[in-house]
Write an enzyme that holds these catalytic residues in place. Structure first.
Site, PDB file in Angstrom:
ATOM      1  CB  SER A 112      10.395  37.714  55.364  1.00 49.30           C
ATOM      2  OG  SER A 112      10.032  36.720  56.282  1.00 49.30           O
ATOM      3  NE  ARG A 169      22.086  37.496  72.443  1.00 51.25           N
ATOM      4  CZ  ARG A 169      23.277  37.082  72.828  1.00 51.25           C
ATOM      5  NH1 ARG A 169      24.121  36.574  71.952  1.00 51.25           N
ATOM      6  NH2 ARG A 169      23.666  37.172  74.093  1.00 51.25           N
ATOM      7  CG  HIS A 172       6.965  29.000  67.570  1.00 52.07           C
ATOM      8  ND1 HIS A 172       8.341  28.836  67.658  1.00 52.07           N
ATOM      9  CD2 HIS A 172       6.439  27.768  67.438  1.00 52.07           C
ATOM     10  CE1 HIS A 172       8.617  27.542  67.587  1.00 52.07           C
ATOM     11  NE2 HIS A 172       7.487  26.873  67.447  1.00 52.07           N
TER      12      HIS A 172
HETATM   13  C1  GRF Z   1       9.995  33.237  61.242  1.00 46.34           C
HETATM   14  O1  GRF Z   1       9.622  32.118  60.512  1.00 46.34           O
HETATM   15  C2  GRF Z   1       9.493  33.143  62.650  1.00 46.34           C
HETATM   16  O2  GRF Z   1       8.474  32.238  62.801  1.00 46.34           O
HETATM   17  C3  GRF Z   1      10.673  32.667  63.449  1.00 46.34           C
HETATM   18  O3  GRF Z   1      11.783  33.148  62.775  1.00 46.34           O
HETATM   19  C4  GRF Z   1      11.495  33.334  61.406  1.00 46.34           C
HETATM   20  C5  GRF Z   1      12.020  34.669  61.011  1.00 46.34           C
HETATM   21  O4  GRF Z   1      11.961  34.904  59.629  1.00 46.34           O
HETATM   22  N1  GRF Z   1      10.533  33.107  64.814  1.00 46.34           N
HETATM   23  P1  GRF Z   1      12.243  36.344  59.033  1.00 46.34           P
HETATM   24  O5  GRF Z   1      13.658  36.755  59.458  1.00 46.34           O
HETATM   25  O6  GRF Z   1      11.222  37.297  59.569  1.00 46.34           O
HETATM   26  O7  GRF Z   1      12.159  36.197  57.557  1.00 46.34           O
END
Ligand code: GRF
Length: 201
Positions: free
Chosen positions: A13, A91, A109
Site C-alpha cells: 500500500s 528482511r 516505521h
Molecule cells: C507499513 O505499515 C510500514 O510501516 C512497515 O511495513 C508496512 C508495509 O505495508 N514498514 P504495505 O506493504 O506498504 O501495505
C-alpha cells in the site's frame, strides 16, 4: 531525475501511495524498479500493472544473507538507482548492503521512533497503552530502525479505539508522509549531520 527502487515483501500500500504521488507529479523522482523477496507479493502486481520493472529475488537461491544482498546490490547498481525505499521489506539487510548505499536507503516505521522499533510497532505501542503514536521515515543504518529521522508525525489515540482503527489511521499517515520524504530526497533537500537530518531550502 533521481532513480528510485522500492523493496517490498507484501501488500504494497505504501508503494501504491508512492506511485500515485508520482503520477500526480508530487515526487521529483521516478520509481524504476520494484524488488520483492516473496513471489506472491501484491507489490509486484502493482508495479506490473503500471509497467514498472519488477523482480522477485528468491532468497532460497542464495546460501546466506550476504550473498542475497550482494545480488540485490548488483541489480540496484546496474539500474543506477539513487535511492532505495524500503516499504514493508521484511528482511534485515546486512551491513555490507547498507555500506554500499550510504544515506541512500530509507524506511518507514509505524511508531514514533525510538519507541517501539522492530516488528509490530503498532501492536507494541497499543499494548503499552500509549496516548500518542505515529510514524517515522528514517535513513537506514546498521541498527534496528535506528538511523537519522527524516520526518515524523504523531497520531493521538482515541480512548477505547480498536487496534484496527489505529492501524488504519497510522497507515493513512504513512501514505501521506512517505511520498513527501521521497520527494525531499529527490530534490536534494535532506542534509544529515550526525543523528540530525535537516530539511534545507
Ligand atoms: C507499513 O505499515 C510500514 O510501516 C512497515 O511495513 C508496512 C508495509 O505495508 N514498514 P504495505 O506493504 O506498504 O501495505
Amino acid at each position: 531525475m533521481k532513480r528510485v527502487a522500492v523493496l517490498a515483501s507484501g501488500f504494497g500500500s505504501n508503494l501504491e501511495a508512492i506511485l500515485e504521488a508520482q503520477s500526480r507529479a508530487e515526487i521529483q523522482g521516478k520509481v524504476v524498479l520494484v524488488i520483492s523477496d516473496r513471489r506472491d507479493a501484491k507489490a509486484l502486481e502493482r508495479a506490473e500493472k503500471r509497467g514498472i520493472k519488477n523482480l522477485f529475488i528468491d532468497p532460497r537461491n542464495y546460501d546466506d544473507r550476504e550473498n542475497y544482498d550482494l545480488a540485490l546490490a548488483e541489480i540496484l547498481k546496474s539500474e543506477e538507482v539513487d535511492l532505495v525505499v524500503l516499504a514493508g521489506f521484511m528482511r534485515l539487510l546486512t551491513p555490507y548492503f547498507i555500506k554500499s548505499f550510504p544515506l541512500k536507503i530509507i524506511n518507514i516505521h509505524p511508531s514514533l521512533l525510538p519507541s517501539f522499533p522492530g516488528t509490530d510497532g503498532i501492536e507494541q505501542a497499543y499494548a503499552h497503552g500509549v496516548k500518542v503514536s505515529g510514524c517515522t521515515v528514517h535513513f537506514v543504518d546498521e541498527g534496528l530502525d535506528s538511523g537519522p529521522i527524516i520526518l515524523q508525525e504523531s497520531v493521538p489515540l482515541i480512548q477505547e479505539e480498536s487496534i484496527e482503527t489505529l492501524k488504519q489511521r497510522i497507515q493513512a499517515l504513512e501514505h501521506r508522509l512517505y511520498p513527501i520524504a521521497i520527494d525531499l530526497f529527490c530534490r536534494e533537500k535532506l542534509q544529515v549531520n550526525g543523528r540530525r537530518c535537516y530539511i534545507v531550502e
